[in-house]
Design a protein around this motif. Structure first.
Motif, mmCIF file in Angstrom:
data_model
loop_
_atom_site.group_PDB
_atom_site.id
_atom_site.type_symbol
_atom_site.label_atom_id
_atom_site.label_comp_id
_atom_site.label_asym_id
_atom_site.label_seq_id
_atom_site.Cartn_x
_atom_site.Cartn_y
_atom_site.Cartn_z
ATOM 1 N N GLU A 144 64.851 54.837 19.440
ATOM 2 C CA GLU A 144 65.787 55.520 18.472
ATOM 3 C C GLU A 144 66.842 54.131 18.376
ATOM 4 O O GLU A 144 67.748 54.297 19.619
ATOM 5 C CB GLU A 144 66.236 56.728 18.303
ATOM 6 C CG GLU A 144 65.043 57.432 18.767
ATOM 7 C CD GLU A 144 65.681 58.999 19.071
ATOM 8 O OE1 GLU A 144 66.973 58.881 19.675
ATOM 9 O OE2 GLU A 144 64.478 60.314 18.959
ATOM 10 N N GLY A 145 67.846 53.680 17.382
ATOM 11 C CA GLY A 145 68.914 52.738 17.533
ATOM 12 C C GLY A 145 69.595 52.056 18.423
ATOM 13 O O GLY A 145 70.707 51.623 18.578
ATOM 14 N N LEU A 146 68.573 51.013 18.658
ATOM 15 C CA LEU A 146 68.718 50.093 19.623
ATOM 16 C C LEU A 146 69.539 49.446 19.184
ATOM 17 O O LEU A 146 69.195 48.293 18.094
ATOM 18 C CB LEU A 146 67.352 49.138 20.483
ATOM 19 C CG LEU A 146 67.290 47.993 20.800
ATOM 20 C CD1 LEU A 146 67.897 48.528 21.943
ATOM 21 C CD2 LEU A 146 66.383 47.449 21.043
ATOM 22 N N ALA A 147 70.903 48.991 18.824
ATOM 23 C CA ALA A 147 71.881 47.439 18.939
ATOM 24 C C ALA A 147 71.258 46.369 18.798
ATOM 25 O O ALA A 147 71.061 46.448 20.240
ATOM 26 C CB ALA A 147 73.089 48.145 19.070
ATOM 27 N N LEU A 148 70.748 45.482 18.181
ATOM 28 C CA LEU A 148 71.161 44.161 19.242
ATOM 29 C C LEU A 148 72.179 43.525 18.449
ATOM 30 O O LEU A 148 71.712 42.083 19.727
ATOM 31 C CB LEU A 148 69.866 43.960 16.961
ATOM 32 C CG LEU A 148 68.799 44.541 16.509
ATOM 33 C CD1 LEU A 148 68.051 43.674 16.104
ATOM 34 C CD2 LEU A 148 67.672 44.458 18.124
ATOM 35 N N THR A 149 72.766 43.590 18.563
ATOM 36 C CA THR A 149 74.338 42.951 18.509
ATOM 37 C C THR A 149 74.385 42.011 19.799
ATOM 38 O O THR A 149 74.557 41.050 20.152
ATOM 39 C CB THR A 149 75.571 43.263 17.406
ATOM 40 O OG1 THR A 149 75.197 43.007 16.405
ATOM 41 C CG2 THR A 149 76.770 41.654 17.674
ATOM 42 N N PRO A 150 74.626 43.145 21.030
ATOM 43 C CA PRO A 150 74.667 42.763 22.624
ATOM 44 C C PRO A 150 73.712 41.952 23.239
ATOM 45 O O PRO A 150 74.210 41.902 24.172
ATOM 46 C CB PRO A 150 74.701 44.500 23.296
ATOM 47 C CG PRO A 150 75.036 45.393 21.804
ATOM 48 C CD PRO A 150 74.968 44.711 20.981
ATOM 49 N N TRP A 151 72.568 41.700 22.437
ATOM 50 C CA TRP A 151 71.557 41.470 23.393
ATOM 51 C C TRP A 151 71.521 39.663 22.090
ATOM 52 O O TRP A 151 70.576 39.014 22.891
ATOM 53 C CB TRP A 151 70.506 42.328 22.774
ATOM 54 C CG TRP A 151 70.347 43.524 23.720
ATOM 55 C CD1 TRP A 151 70.073 44.879 23.364
ATOM 56 C CD2 TRP A 151 69.577 43.429 24.650
ATOM 57 N NE1 TRP A 151 70.350 45.709 23.841
ATOM 58 C CE2 TRP A 151 69.387 45.027 25.279
ATOM 59 C CE3 TRP A 151 69.368 42.426 26.249
ATOM 60 C CZ2 TRP A 151 69.523 45.509 26.369
ATOM 61 C CZ3 TRP A 151 69.462 42.839 27.155
ATOM 62 C CH2 TRP A 151 69.647 44.693 27.521
ATOM 63 N N LYS A 152 72.196 39.696 22.113
ATOM 64 C CA LYS A 152 72.128 37.999 21.108
ATOM 65 C C LYS A 152 72.556 36.946 22.143
ATOM 66 O O LYS A 152 72.681 35.782 21.506
ATOM 67 C CB LYS A 152 73.312 38.162 19.383
ATOM 68 C CG LYS A 152 72.329 38.929 19.005
ATOM 69 C CD LYS A 152 73.136 39.219 17.390
ATOM 70 C CE LYS A 152 73.740 37.708 16.497
ATOM 71 N NZ LYS A 152 72.483 36.819 16.206
ATOM 72 N N LYS A 153 73.496 37.424 22.818
ATOM 73 C CA LYS A 153 73.611 36.938 24.513
ATOM 74 C C LYS A 153 72.937 36.151 25.229
ATOM 75 O O LYS A 153 72.731 35.088 25.626
ATOM 76 C CB LYS A 153 74.509 37.417 25.039
ATOM 77 C CG LYS A 153 76.181 38.265 24.914
ATOM 78 C CD LYS A 153 76.628 39.546 24.978
ATOM 79 C CE LYS A 153 77.952 39.777 24.503
ATOM 80 N NZ LYS A 153 78.426 40.787 25.918
ATOM 81 N N PHE A 154 71.540 36.645 24.923
ATOM 82 C CA PHE A 154 70.284 36.461 25.270
ATOM 83 C C PHE A 154 69.597 35.795 24.559
ATOM 84 O O PHE A 154 68.920 34.890 24.752
ATOM 85 C CB PHE A 154 69.301 37.659 26.547
ATOM 86 C CG PHE A 154 70.422 37.745 27.511
ATOM 87 C CD1 PHE A 154 70.920 36.940 28.406
ATOM 88 C CD2 PHE A 154 70.660 39.133 26.749
ATOM 89 C CE1 PHE A 154 71.605 37.657 29.816
ATOM 90 C CE2 PHE A 154 71.652 39.904 28.192
ATOM 91 C CZ PHE A 154 72.214 39.030 29.454
ATOM 92 N N VAL A 155 69.594 36.506 23.156
ATOM 93 C CA VAL A 155 68.301 35.627 22.482
ATOM 94 C C VAL A 155 68.971 35.502 20.674
ATOM 95 O O VAL A 155 69.881 36.462 20.058
ATOM 96 C CB VAL A 155 67.219 37.120 21.783
ATOM 97 C CG1 VAL A 155 65.984 36.415 20.357
ATOM 98 C CG2 VAL A 155 66.781 37.293 23.609
ATOM 99 N N PRO A 156 69.761 34.534 21.079
ATOM 100 C CA PRO A 156 70.457 33.940 19.372
ATOM 101 C C PRO A 156 70.216 34.139 18.372
ATOM 102 O O PRO A 156 70.473 34.691 17.382
ATOM 103 C CB PRO A 156 70.747 32.696 19.449
ATOM 104 C CG PRO A 156 70.888 32.727 21.090
ATOM 105 C CD PRO A 156 69.685 33.571 21.868
#
Length: 184
Positions: A144-156
């Protein structure tokens, strides 16, 4: 992240004591690593185990540095109970923390996972339960509700937004069926 930098290891110490090997087989063990470094990545680790090799046996792992993690679990034949499971990436608002009480039962008749409930940081929740045997299978996964934006540091290449997913597998391992739903 310094993948070309040399890997250095500092102050690795440990000890294990096993008493009454043919009886209660009581184990007390520890392993400490003051530092493991490569470029900007660092890790320090403390591992502990205490109890009988016949069960119950309590184990813990604690890390610091680039990833701060804590795991406390109790094992006995046929059962692993997780009392603590959490990790956070240093300097970033990313990590997870599980609600205490997850358990994994296993044996000749299969395995049964219950109570896995993980809060994701900065947002989201992952829940799982599973029952697997030779003739039956019931596996449920709910994100539920996994925010993708913070993970862009690892997977642009990740898009902006949040992800929700539900999966269920039923039937048997030889004839599985199920459903999957994904929302972005």
């Amino acid at each position: 992240l310094g993948a070309d930098a040399p890997l250095t290891l500092q102050n690795l110490t440990g000890a294990a004591t096993l008493r009454d090997f043919f009886g209660t087989a009581n184990l007390t063990a520890h392993l400490d690593l003051a530092g493991l470094r490569q470029g900007d990545l660092s890790l320090a680790t403390k591992m502990r185990a205490n109890g009988s090799l016949h069960g119950p046996l309590n184990a813990s792992v604690e890390t610091g540095g680039s990833v701060a993690a804590r795991v406390n679990a109790r094992w006995q034949p046929g059962l692993v109970q997780v009392q603590r499971l959490e990790a956070h990436i240093s300097g970033r608002d990313l990590g997870f923390r599980a609600t205490p009480g997850a358990s994994l039962r296993y044996g000749d008749d299969g395995l049964d996972l219950k109570g896995l409930d993980i809060r994701l940081v900065p947002g989201g929740r992952l829940r799982a339960q599973a029952s697997l045997g030779q003739d039956k299978m019931d596996v449920r996964l709910d994100l539920e509700g996994l925010a993708l934006t913070p993970w862009k540091k690892f997977v642009p290449a990740l898009p902006e937004g949040t992800v929700a997913a539900q999966a269920r597998l039923t039937g048997s391992p030889s004839q599985p069926g199920g459903s999957f739903r994904l929302g972005v």
